[in-house]
Design a protein around this motif. Sequence first.
Motif, PDB file in Angstrom:
ATOM      1  N   GLN A  81       0.846  -1.195   0.000  1.00 40.24           N
ATOM      2  CA  GLN A  81       0.000   0.000   0.000  1.00 40.24           C
ATOM      3  C   GLN A  81       0.880   1.243   0.000  1.00 40.24           C
ATOM      4  OE1 GLN A  81      -2.552   0.409   3.440  1.00 40.24           O
ATOM      5  NE2 GLN A  81      -4.101   1.470   2.260  1.00 40.24           N
ATOM      6  N   GLN A 107       2.323   4.739   0.830  1.00 43.28           N
ATOM      7  CA  GLN A 107       2.376   5.620   1.987  1.00 43.28           C
ATOM      8  C   GLN A 107       3.008   6.936   1.549  1.00 43.28           C
ATOM      9  OE1 GLN A 107       4.599   3.185   4.789  1.00 43.28           O
ATOM     10  NE2 GLN A 107       2.696   2.538   5.763  1.00 43.28           N
ATOM     11  N   SER A 121       5.796   6.275  -1.240  1.00 44.01           N
ATOM     12  CA  SER A 121       6.658   5.108  -1.085  1.00 44.01           C
ATOM     13  C   SER A 121       6.806   4.313  -2.377  1.00 44.01           C
ATOM     14  CB  SER A 121       6.093   4.186   0.007  1.00 44.01           C
ATOM     15  OG  SER A 121       4.768   3.793  -0.319  1.00 44.01           O
ATOM     16  N   ASN A 145      -2.773  13.656  -0.416  1.00 44.13           N
ATOM     17  CA  ASN A 145      -3.538  12.438  -0.604  1.00 44.13           C
ATOM     18  C   ASN A 145      -4.152  12.477  -1.985  1.00 44.13           C
ATOM     19  OD1 ASN A 145      -5.096  10.019  -0.027  1.00 44.13           O
ATOM     20  ND2 ASN A 145      -4.927  10.584   2.127  1.00 44.13           N
ATOM     21  N   ILE A 171      -5.197   6.996   0.323  1.00 44.48           N
ATOM     22  CA  ILE A 171      -3.933   6.629   0.960  1.00 44.48           C
ATOM     23  C   ILE A 171      -4.059   6.892   2.454  1.00 44.48           C
ATOM     24  CG2 ILE A 171      -1.454   7.126   1.049  1.00 44.48           C
ATOM     25  CD1 ILE A 171      -1.704   8.274  -1.772  1.00 44.48           C
ATOM     26  N   PRO A 172      -3.498   6.031   3.301  1.00 43.52           N
ATOM     27  CA  PRO A 172      -3.489   6.348   4.736  1.00 43.52           C
ATOM     28  C   PRO A 172      -2.854   7.715   4.953  1.00 43.52           C
ATOM     29  CG  PRO A 172      -2.774   4.092   4.367  1.00 43.52           C
ATOM     30  CD  PRO A 172      -2.867   4.717   3.010  1.00 43.52           C
ATOM     31  N   GLY A 176      -0.685  10.681   6.111  1.00 36.66           N
ATOM     32  CA  GLY A 176       0.628  10.805   6.716  1.00 36.66           C
ATOM     33  C   GLY A 176       0.545  11.659   7.976  1.00 36.66           C
TER      34      GLY A 176
END
Length: 115
Positions: A1, A3, A25, A96, A103-104, A106
């Motif tokens: 996923q 990040q 990432s 995002n 996305i989770p 940050g």
Amino acid sequence: QVQVVESGGGLVQAGGSLRLSCAASESIANLFTMAWYRQPPGKEREMVAVINGIGGTTYDESVKGRFTISRDNAEATVYLQMNALKSEDTAVYYCNTFPAPKIPWGQGTQVTVSS
């Protein structure tokens, strides 16, 4: 996923500039539309600027003409150049996907503008 890590915030005087970075990432090329959001103290998170996969941009009226969003798909990074900063720009800034954040979130980067 995927990040993301936001950086580049800090304390700046009104009228000053900052450049924020959002490092993913992995490749963001297929995420198409990315955005910078911000959450001022005691307020809801709001969209600031959006960029699609071909470089088209949209800005909130409050930052139009002062902020510039850009992306480097090869570097998996989204940038936000902020000029002529105002005290009301003080917030935690996040990146995002847009319109739905996929996305989770940050940790964000704090921008504080002193008047």
